[in-house]
Scaffold this motif. Sequence first.
Motif, PDB file in Angstrom:
ATOM      1  N   ILE A 163       0.855  -1.183   0.000  1.00  0.00           N
ATOM      2  CA  ILE A 163       0.000   0.000   0.000  1.00  0.00           C
ATOM      3  C   ILE A 163       0.893   1.236   0.000  1.00  0.00           C
ATOM      4  O   ILE A 163       1.582   1.520   0.978  1.00  0.00           O
ATOM      5  CB  ILE A 163      -0.945  -0.004   1.213  1.00  0.00           C
ATOM      6  CG1 ILE A 163      -1.809  -1.275   1.188  1.00  0.00           C
ATOM      7  CG2 ILE A 163      -1.813   1.247   1.216  1.00  0.00           C
ATOM      8  CD1 ILE A 163      -2.676  -1.441   2.406  1.00  0.00           C
ATOM      9  N   GLY A 164       0.855   1.959  -1.110  1.00  0.00           N
ATOM     10  CA  GLY A 164       1.797   3.050  -1.356  1.00  0.00           C
ATOM     11  C   GLY A 164       2.877   2.514  -2.271  1.00  0.00           C
ATOM     12  O   GLY A 164       3.885   1.984  -1.819  1.00  0.00           O
ATOM     13  N   VAL A 165       2.661   2.610  -3.563  1.00  0.00           N
ATOM     14  CA  VAL A 165       3.521   1.924  -4.533  1.00  0.00           C
ATOM     15  C   VAL A 165       4.853   2.647  -4.666  1.00  0.00           C
ATOM     16  O   VAL A 165       4.911   3.825  -5.013  1.00  0.00           O
ATOM     17  CB  VAL A 165       2.822   1.820  -5.901  1.00  0.00           C
ATOM     18  CG1 VAL A 165       3.759   1.219  -6.937  1.00  0.00           C
ATOM     19  CG2 VAL A 165       1.561   0.965  -5.777  1.00  0.00           C
ATOM     20  N   VAL A 181       0.690  -7.505  -4.508  1.00  0.00           N
ATOM     21  CA  VAL A 181      -0.446  -6.792  -5.094  1.00  0.00           C
ATOM     22  C   VAL A 181      -0.219  -5.315  -4.812  1.00  0.00           C
ATOM     23  O   VAL A 181      -0.299  -4.878  -3.660  1.00  0.00           O
ATOM     24  CB  VAL A 181      -1.781  -7.253  -4.489  1.00  0.00           C
ATOM     25  CG1 VAL A 181      -2.931  -6.400  -5.040  1.00  0.00           C
ATOM     26  CG2 VAL A 181      -2.026  -8.731  -4.758  1.00  0.00           C
ATOM     27  N   PRO A 182       0.101  -4.496  -5.821  1.00  0.00           N
ATOM     28  CA  PRO A 182       0.314  -3.070  -5.591  1.00  0.00           C
ATOM     29  C   PRO A 182      -1.013  -2.349  -5.388  1.00  0.00           C
ATOM     30  O   PRO A 182      -1.995  -2.618  -6.095  1.00  0.00           O
ATOM     31  CB  PRO A 182       1.024  -2.604  -6.864  1.00  0.00           C
ATOM     32  CG  PRO A 182       0.624  -3.584  -7.907  1.00  0.00           C
ATOM     33  CD  PRO A 182       0.359  -4.885  -7.219  1.00  0.00           C
ATOM     34  N   LYS A 186      -4.521   6.341  -5.955  1.00  0.00           N
ATOM     35  CA  LYS A 186      -4.540   6.942  -7.289  1.00  0.00           C
ATOM     36  C   LYS A 186      -4.708   5.905  -8.395  1.00  0.00           C
ATOM     37  O   LYS A 186      -4.939   6.260  -9.554  1.00  0.00           O
ATOM     38  CB  LYS A 186      -3.251   7.743  -7.520  1.00  0.00           C
ATOM     39  CG  LYS A 186      -3.104   8.953  -6.620  1.00  0.00           C
ATOM     40  CD  LYS A 186      -1.906   9.806  -6.989  1.00  0.00           C
ATOM     41  CE  LYS A 186      -0.595   9.125  -6.644  1.00  0.00           C
ATOM     42  NZ  LYS A 186      -0.370   8.994  -5.194  1.00  0.00           N
ATOM     43  N   GLY A 187      -4.541   4.615  -8.084  1.00  0.00           N
ATOM     44  CA  GLY A 187      -4.679   3.591  -9.100  1.00  0.00           C
ATOM     45  C   GLY A 187      -3.557   3.644 -10.119  1.00  0.00           C
ATOM     46  O   GLY A 187      -2.418   4.000  -9.801  1.00  0.00           O
ATOM     47  N   GLY A 188      -3.873   3.269 -11.363  1.00  0.00           N
ATOM     48  CA  GLY A 188      -2.882   3.302 -12.438  1.00  0.00           C
ATOM     49  C   GLY A 188      -2.169   1.979 -12.594  1.00  0.00           C
ATOM     50  O   GLY A 188      -2.717   0.904 -12.291  1.00  0.00           O
ATOM     51  N   VAL A 189      -0.909   2.035 -13.041  1.00  0.00           N
ATOM     52  CA  VAL A 189      -0.101   0.835 -13.249  1.00  0.00           C
ATOM     53  C   VAL A 189       1.289   1.091 -12.674  1.00  0.00           C
ATOM     54  O   VAL A 189       1.710   2.237 -12.510  1.00  0.00           O
ATOM     55  CB  VAL A 189       0.010   0.449 -14.742  1.00  0.00           C
ATOM     56  CG1 VAL A 189      -1.349   0.082 -15.307  1.00  0.00           C
ATOM     57  CG2 VAL A 189       0.638   1.578 -15.555  1.00  0.00           C
ATOM     58  N   THR A 190       2.012   0.012 -12.393  1.00  0.00           N
ATOM     59  CA  THR A 190       3.386   0.126 -11.917  1.00  0.00           C
ATOM     60  C   THR A 190       4.327   0.391 -13.083  1.00  0.00           C
ATOM     61  O   THR A 190       3.920   0.429 -14.250  1.00  0.00           O
ATOM     62  CB  THR A 190       3.832  -1.153 -11.206  1.00  0.00           C
ATOM     63  OG1 THR A 190       3.974  -2.215 -12.185  1.00  0.00           O
ATOM     64  CG2 THR A 190       2.831  -1.578 -10.138  1.00  0.00           C
ATOM     65  N   VAL A 196      -2.622  -1.349 -10.541  1.00  0.00           N
ATOM     66  CA  VAL A 196      -2.587  -0.931  -9.150  1.00  0.00           C
ATOM     67  C   VAL A 196      -4.020  -0.870  -8.641  1.00  0.00           C
ATOM     68  O   VAL A 196      -4.841  -0.104  -9.167  1.00  0.00           O
ATOM     69  CB  VAL A 196      -1.910   0.447  -9.001  1.00  0.00           C
ATOM     70  CG1 VAL A 196      -1.971   0.930  -7.554  1.00  0.00           C
ATOM     71  CG2 VAL A 196      -0.467   0.376  -9.481  1.00  0.00           C
ATOM     72  N   VAL A 197      -4.358  -1.680  -7.638  1.00  0.00           N
ATOM     73  CA  VAL A 197      -5.708  -1.689  -7.083  1.00  0.00           C
ATOM     74  C   VAL A 197      -5.881  -0.485  -6.163  1.00  0.00           C
ATOM     75  O   VAL A 197      -4.901   0.107  -5.683  1.00  0.00           O
ATOM     76  CB  VAL A 197      -5.996  -2.999  -6.332  1.00  0.00           C
ATOM     77  CG1 VAL A 197      -5.785  -4.202  -7.249  1.00  0.00           C
ATOM     78  CG2 VAL A 197      -5.147  -3.129  -5.077  1.00  0.00           C
ATOM     79  N   THR A 198      -7.131  -0.111  -5.916  1.00  0.00           N
ATOM     80  CA  THR A 198      -7.412   1.067  -5.082  1.00  0.00           C
ATOM     81  C   THR A 198      -8.113   0.725  -3.776  1.00  0.00           C
ATOM     82  O   THR A 198      -8.145   1.553  -2.868  1.00  0.00           O
ATOM     83  CB  THR A 198      -8.268   2.076  -5.859  1.00  0.00           C
ATOM     84  OG1 THR A 198      -9.483   1.441  -6.275  1.00  0.00           O
ATOM     85  CG2 THR A 198      -7.524   2.605  -7.089  1.00  0.00           C
ATOM     86  N   ASP A 199      -8.680  -0.466  -3.657  1.00  0.00           N
ATOM     87  CA  ASP A 199      -9.398  -0.865  -2.441  1.00  0.00           C
ATOM     88  C   ASP A 199      -8.511  -1.783  -1.615  1.00  0.00           C
ATOM     89  O   ASP A 199      -8.416  -2.989  -1.873  1.00  0.00           O
ATOM     90  CB  ASP A 199     -10.707  -1.573  -2.811  1.00  0.00           C
ATOM     91  CG  ASP A 199     -11.616  -1.802  -1.600  1.00  0.00           C
ATOM     92  OD1 ASP A 199     -11.094  -1.920  -0.464  1.00  0.00           O
ATOM     93  OD2 ASP A 199     -12.838  -1.876  -1.782  1.00  0.00           O
ATOM     94  N   ALA A 200      -7.837  -1.221  -0.614  1.00  0.00           N
ATOM     95  CA  ALA A 200      -6.849  -1.982   0.150  1.00  0.00           C
ATOM     96  C   ALA A 200      -7.479  -3.118   0.937  1.00  0.00           C
ATOM     97  O   ALA A 200      -6.963  -4.245   0.942  1.00  0.00           O
ATOM     98  CB  ALA A 200      -6.093  -1.049   1.091  1.00  0.00           C
ATOM     99  N   LEU A 201      -8.568  -2.862   1.632  1.00  0.00           N
ATOM    100  CA  LEU A 201      -9.161  -3.902   2.474  1.00  0.00           C
ATOM    101  C   LEU A 201      -9.725  -5.049   1.645  1.00  0.00           C
ATOM    102  O   LEU A 201      -9.660  -6.207   2.056  1.00  0.00           O
ATOM    103  CB  LEU A 201     -10.244  -3.302   3.363  1.00  0.00           C
ATOM    104  CG  LEU A 201      -9.725  -2.421   4.512  1.00  0.00           C
ATOM    105  CD1 LEU A 201     -10.888  -1.822   5.285  1.00  0.00           C
ATOM    106  CD2 LEU A 201      -8.821  -3.220   5.451  1.00  0.00           C
TER     107      LEU A 201
END
Length: 291
Positions: A163-165, A181-182, A186-190, A196-201
Amino acid sequence: MTAVTGAAGAVAYERCRTYADLVDRVRAGGLGPDPATQRIAVAFTTRQAVRHDGRGTGYRNEVLSLRLAEAVGSCAVEPGSLPDSALDDCVGADVARLLEHPLLPMRVAALDAYLMHVTPHSPESGARPVPLPTGSSLEKSRVRAKAVAELIDLPPGATVLVIGVVNSLLEALRACGLQYVPCDLKGGVTEWGEPVVTDALAAADRCDALLVSGMTLGNGTFEPLRRHAQQHDKQLVMFAQTGSAVLPRFLGHGVSAVCAEPYPFFWLDGGAGVVHRYRGPYDNSCQGGHI
Protein backbone atom coordinates in the motif's frame (compact mmCIF):
# COMPACT_ATOMS: atom_id res chain seq x y z
CA MET A 1 -0.92 0.56 26.96
CA THR A 2 1.98 -1.89 27.05
CA ALA A 3 5.41 -1.18 28.52
CA VAL A 4 8.32 -1.80 26.15
CA THR A 5 11.75 -2.95 27.27
CA GLY A 6 14.70 -1.56 25.33
CA ALA A 7 17.87 -3.36 24.32
CA ALA A 8 19.63 -2.46 27.58
CA GLY A 9 16.73 -3.76 29.67
CA ALA A 10 15.30 -0.38 30.66
CA VAL A 11 11.72 0.49 29.86
CA ALA A 12 11.94 2.78 26.82
CA TYR A 13 8.32 3.73 26.17
CA GLU A 14 4.76 2.44 26.15
CA ARG A 15 2.97 1.09 23.12
CA CYS A 16 -0.67 1.84 22.34
CA ARG A 17 -3.54 -0.31 21.19
CA THR A 18 -5.14 2.24 18.84
CA TYR A 19 -4.31 5.57 17.24
CA ALA A 20 -7.01 7.28 19.29
CA ASP A 21 -5.51 5.79 22.46
CA LEU A 22 -2.11 7.23 21.57
CA VAL A 23 -3.48 10.71 20.90
CA ASP A 24 -5.44 10.66 24.17
CA ARG A 25 -2.33 9.70 26.10
CA VAL A 26 -0.33 12.53 24.55
CA ARG A 27 -3.09 15.06 25.22
CA ALA A 28 -3.16 14.00 28.88
CA GLY A 29 0.62 14.35 29.24
CA GLY A 30 0.94 10.62 29.83
CA LEU A 31 3.94 10.17 27.53
CA GLY A 32 5.93 13.31 28.26
CA PRO A 33 5.53 17.01 28.98
CA ASP A 34 2.15 18.70 28.68
CA PRO A 35 1.69 19.26 24.92
CA ALA A 36 0.19 22.67 25.67
CA THR A 37 3.67 23.75 26.81
CA GLN A 38 5.42 22.55 23.63
CA ARG A 39 5.44 25.08 20.80
CA ILE A 40 6.29 24.57 17.14
CA ALA A 41 9.09 26.93 16.13
CA VAL A 42 9.34 26.12 12.42
CA ALA A 43 6.90 24.75 9.86
CA PHE A 44 7.82 23.95 6.28
CA THR A 45 6.85 21.89 3.27
CA THR A 46 9.14 19.87 1.04
CA ARG A 47 8.01 19.34 -2.56
CA GLN A 48 9.69 16.85 -4.85
CA ALA A 49 9.36 15.69 -8.44
CA VAL A 50 11.47 12.72 -9.51
CA ARG A 51 12.10 10.44 -12.42
CA HIS A 52 14.97 8.05 -11.80
CA ASP A 53 17.44 7.38 -14.61
CA GLY A 54 16.33 4.27 -16.47
CA ARG A 55 12.76 4.42 -15.17
CA GLY A 56 9.85 5.11 -17.48
CA THR A 57 7.63 6.92 -14.99
CA GLY A 58 8.02 9.61 -12.36
CA TYR A 59 6.10 10.92 -9.39
CA ARG A 60 5.68 13.88 -7.06
CA ASN A 61 5.75 14.14 -3.27
CA GLU A 62 4.84 16.87 -0.81
CA VAL A 63 5.56 16.64 2.92
CA LEU A 64 4.53 18.90 5.80
CA SER A 65 7.17 19.06 8.54
CA LEU A 66 7.06 20.70 11.98
CA ARG A 67 10.08 21.50 14.14
CA LEU A 68 9.76 21.03 17.92
CA ALA A 69 13.07 21.80 19.67
CA GLU A 70 15.57 19.35 18.10
CA ALA A 71 12.88 17.12 16.58
CA VAL A 72 11.11 17.21 13.21
CA GLY A 73 7.78 15.50 12.66
CA SER A 74 6.38 14.93 9.18
CA CYS A 75 3.27 13.94 7.28
CA ALA A 76 3.03 13.46 3.52
CA VAL A 77 0.11 15.10 1.72
CA GLU A 78 -1.27 15.04 -1.78
CA PRO A 79 0.72 17.65 -3.75
CA GLY A 80 -1.08 20.99 -3.73
CA SER A 81 -3.68 19.96 -1.15
CA LEU A 82 -2.46 22.07 1.78
CA PRO A 83 -4.03 25.53 2.00
CA ASP A 84 -1.76 28.58 1.97
CA SER A 85 -2.60 29.19 5.63
CA ALA A 86 -1.29 25.80 6.81
CA LEU A 87 2.20 26.92 7.79
CA ASP A 88 0.93 30.07 9.48
CA ASP A 89 -1.45 27.92 11.55
CA CYS A 90 1.49 25.89 12.85
CA VAL A 91 4.22 28.42 13.61
CA GLY A 92 4.16 29.38 17.27
CA ALA A 93 1.24 27.06 18.01
CA ASP A 94 1.44 24.56 20.84
CA VAL A 95 1.16 20.85 20.13
CA ALA A 96 -2.09 20.50 22.10
CA ARG A 97 -3.76 23.03 19.81
CA LEU A 98 -2.41 21.37 16.68
CA LEU A 99 -3.70 17.97 17.81
CA GLU A 100 -7.17 19.55 17.46
CA HIS A 101 -6.53 21.07 14.01
CA PRO A 102 -9.26 20.33 11.44
CA LEU A 103 -6.70 19.00 8.92
CA LEU A 104 -5.58 15.44 9.69
CA PRO A 105 -2.04 15.87 8.20
CA MET A 106 -1.46 18.79 10.60
CA ARG A 107 -2.50 16.63 13.54
CA VAL A 108 -0.27 13.75 12.41
CA ALA A 109 2.78 15.97 11.87
CA ALA A 110 2.30 17.55 15.31
CA LEU A 111 1.97 14.14 16.97
CA ASP A 112 5.07 12.90 15.15
CA ALA A 113 7.11 15.95 16.21
CA TYR A 114 6.04 15.55 19.84
CA LEU A 115 6.88 11.83 19.96
CA MET A 116 10.18 12.38 18.14
CA HIS A 117 11.00 14.97 20.80
CA VAL A 118 10.14 12.76 23.79
CA THR A 119 11.41 9.44 22.34
CA PRO A 120 13.89 9.84 19.48
CA HIS A 121 14.94 6.80 17.48
CA SER A 122 17.63 5.03 19.50
CA PRO A 123 18.71 1.52 20.54
CA GLU A 124 17.15 2.20 23.95
CA SER A 125 13.75 2.52 22.31
CA GLY A 126 14.23 -0.62 20.23
CA ALA A 127 15.51 0.98 17.02
CA ARG A 128 18.30 -0.58 14.99
CA PRO A 129 19.98 1.85 12.55
CA VAL A 130 20.60 0.86 8.95
CA PRO A 131 23.02 3.19 7.13
CA LEU A 132 22.14 4.53 3.69
CA PRO A 133 25.20 5.14 1.50
CA THR A 134 26.07 8.16 -0.53
CA GLY A 135 24.84 7.91 -4.08
CA SER A 136 22.04 8.72 -6.48
CA SER A 137 18.43 8.82 -5.34
CA LEU A 138 17.82 5.48 -7.06
CA GLU A 139 20.82 3.84 -5.36
CA LYS A 140 19.69 5.07 -1.96
CA SER A 141 16.08 4.08 -2.68
CA ARG A 142 17.15 0.51 -3.41
CA VAL A 143 19.17 0.22 -0.20
CA ARG A 144 16.21 1.52 1.79
CA ALA A 145 13.90 -0.90 -0.02
CA LYS A 146 16.13 -3.85 0.92
CA ALA A 147 16.04 -2.73 4.58
CA VAL A 148 12.24 -2.68 4.42
CA ALA A 149 11.83 -6.01 2.61
CA GLU A 150 14.03 -7.78 5.16
CA LEU A 151 11.41 -7.07 7.80
CA ILE A 152 8.90 -9.39 6.10
CA ASP A 153 8.93 -12.99 7.35
CA LEU A 154 7.28 -15.01 4.58
CA PRO A 155 8.36 -17.97 2.44
CA PRO A 156 9.00 -17.50 -1.27
CA GLY A 157 5.78 -17.49 -3.26
CA ALA A 158 3.72 -15.75 -0.58
CA THR A 159 1.82 -12.60 -1.51
CA VAL A 160 2.26 -9.14 0.01
CA LEU A 161 -0.19 -6.27 -0.31
CA VAL A 162 1.91 -3.15 -0.94
CA ILE A 163 0.00 0.00 0.00
CA GLY A 164 1.80 3.05 -1.36
CA VAL A 165 3.52 1.92 -4.53
CA VAL A 166 7.29 2.40 -4.55
CA ASN A 167 9.01 0.69 -7.48
CA SER A 168 12.19 -0.08 -5.53
CA LEU A 169 10.12 -1.91 -2.90
CA LEU A 170 8.46 -4.02 -5.58
CA GLU A 171 11.91 -4.92 -6.93
CA ALA A 172 13.07 -5.85 -3.43
CA LEU A 173 10.07 -8.11 -2.86
CA ARG A 174 10.76 -9.92 -6.14
CA ALA A 175 14.38 -10.40 -4.99
CA CYS A 176 12.98 -12.14 -1.91
CA GLY A 177 10.88 -14.45 -4.09
CA LEU A 178 7.64 -12.81 -2.97
CA GLN A 179 4.60 -11.96 -5.03
CA TYR A 180 2.74 -8.71 -4.46
CA VAL A 181 -0.45 -6.79 -5.09
CA PRO A 182 0.31 -3.07 -5.59
CA CYS A 183 -2.28 -0.72 -4.08
CA ASP A 184 -2.63 3.06 -4.16
CA LEU A 185 -5.58 5.43 -3.95
CA LYS A 186 -4.54 6.94 -7.29
CA GLY A 187 -4.68 3.59 -9.10
CA GLY A 188 -2.88 3.30 -12.44
CA VAL A 189 -0.10 0.83 -13.25
CA THR A 190 3.39 0.13 -11.92
CA GLU A 191 6.64 0.73 -13.78
CA TRP A 192 6.19 -2.78 -15.25
CA GLY A 193 2.57 -2.33 -16.34
CA GLU A 194 1.01 -4.17 -13.40
CA PRO A 195 -2.44 -2.86 -12.41
CA VAL A 196 -2.59 -0.93 -9.15
CA VAL A 197 -5.71 -1.69 -7.08
CA THR A 198 -7.41 1.07 -5.08
CA ASP A 199 -9.40 -0.87 -2.44
CA ALA A 200 -6.85 -1.98 0.15
CA LEU A 201 -9.16 -3.90 2.47
CA ALA A 202 -10.75 -5.82 -0.39
CA ALA A 203 -7.29 -6.85 -1.61
CA ALA A 204 -6.01 -7.65 1.90
CA ASP A 205 -8.16 -10.75 2.19
CA ARG A 206 -6.17 -12.49 -0.56
CA CYS A 207 -2.72 -11.46 0.72
CA ASP A 208 -0.50 -13.07 3.34
CA ALA A 209 1.00 -9.85 4.74
CA LEU A 210 0.69 -6.09 4.41
CA LEU A 211 3.53 -3.68 3.56
CA VAL A 212 2.14 -0.21 4.19
CA SER A 213 3.30 3.39 3.79
CA GLY A 214 3.09 5.73 6.75
CA MET A 215 1.06 7.99 4.46
CA THR A 216 -1.95 5.96 5.59
CA LEU A 217 -1.79 7.91 8.87
CA GLY A 218 -2.31 11.15 6.96
CA ASN A 219 -5.28 9.94 4.92
CA GLY A 220 -7.05 8.12 7.74
CA THR A 221 -6.70 4.57 6.42
CA PHE A 222 -4.13 3.23 8.92
CA GLU A 223 -6.51 2.04 11.66
CA PRO A 224 -8.64 -0.25 9.43
CA LEU A 225 -5.45 -1.86 8.10
CA ARG A 226 -4.03 -2.29 11.61
CA ARG A 227 -7.27 -3.92 12.76
CA HIS A 228 -7.29 -6.25 9.73
CA ALA A 229 -3.74 -7.41 10.44
CA GLN A 230 -4.50 -7.93 14.11
CA GLN A 231 -7.77 -9.78 13.55
CA HIS A 232 -6.34 -12.07 10.86
CA ASP A 233 -2.91 -12.56 12.49
CA LYS A 234 -1.06 -11.13 9.50
CA GLN A 235 2.22 -9.28 9.48
CA LEU A 236 1.87 -5.54 9.00
CA VAL A 237 5.19 -3.91 8.13
CA MET A 238 5.24 -0.11 7.95
CA PHE A 239 7.72 2.00 5.95
CA ALA A 240 7.43 5.44 7.41
CA GLN A 241 8.58 8.90 6.50
CA THR A 242 5.17 10.05 7.68
CA GLY A 243 4.82 9.29 11.38
CA SER A 244 8.21 7.64 11.86
CA ALA A 245 8.00 8.24 15.62
CA VAL A 246 4.30 7.39 15.77
CA LEU A 247 4.16 3.93 14.20
CA PRO A 248 6.62 2.09 16.49
CA ARG A 249 4.07 2.72 19.27
CA PHE A 250 1.82 0.06 17.71
CA LEU A 251 4.30 -2.82 17.64
CA GLY A 252 2.57 -5.85 19.08
CA HIS A 253 -0.86 -4.30 18.49
CA GLY A 254 -1.29 -5.08 14.80
CA VAL A 255 2.07 -3.72 13.60
CA SER A 256 4.84 -6.32 13.38
CA ALA A 257 7.75 -4.13 12.20
CA VAL A 258 8.58 -0.56 11.19
CA CYS A 259 11.26 0.96 8.99
CA ALA A 260 11.29 4.53 10.29
CA GLU A 261 12.85 7.33 8.25
CA PRO A 262 12.66 10.73 9.93
CA TYR A 263 13.45 13.98 8.16
CA PRO A 264 15.79 14.56 6.28
CA PHE A 265 14.67 11.88 3.81
CA PHE A 266 16.96 9.90 1.52
CA TRP A 267 15.83 11.77 -1.60
CA LEU A 268 16.89 15.21 -0.36
CA ASP A 269 20.61 14.86 -1.08
CA GLY A 270 23.30 12.42 -2.16
CA GLY A 271 25.00 12.14 1.22
CA ALA A 272 24.90 9.30 3.70
CA GLY A 273 21.73 8.76 5.71
CA VAL A 274 20.06 6.31 8.05
CA VAL A 275 16.78 4.49 8.58
CA HIS A 276 15.74 2.86 11.86
CA ARG A 277 14.23 -0.61 11.98
CA TYR A 278 11.94 -1.84 14.74
CA ARG A 279 10.85 -5.45 14.97
CA GLY A 280 7.89 -6.96 16.74
CA PRO A 281 7.27 -10.70 17.12
CA TYR A 282 8.45 -11.64 13.61
CA ASP A 283 11.99 -12.18 12.29
CA ASN A 284 12.91 -11.67 8.66
CA SER A 285 13.56 -14.59 6.37
CA CYS A 286 14.77 -12.71 3.28
CA GLN A 287 18.52 -12.35 3.77
CA GLY A 288 21.09 -11.34 1.21
CA GLY A 289 18.71 -10.49 -1.62
CA HIS A 290 20.23 -8.50 -4.47
CA ILE A 291 18.25 -5.55 -5.72
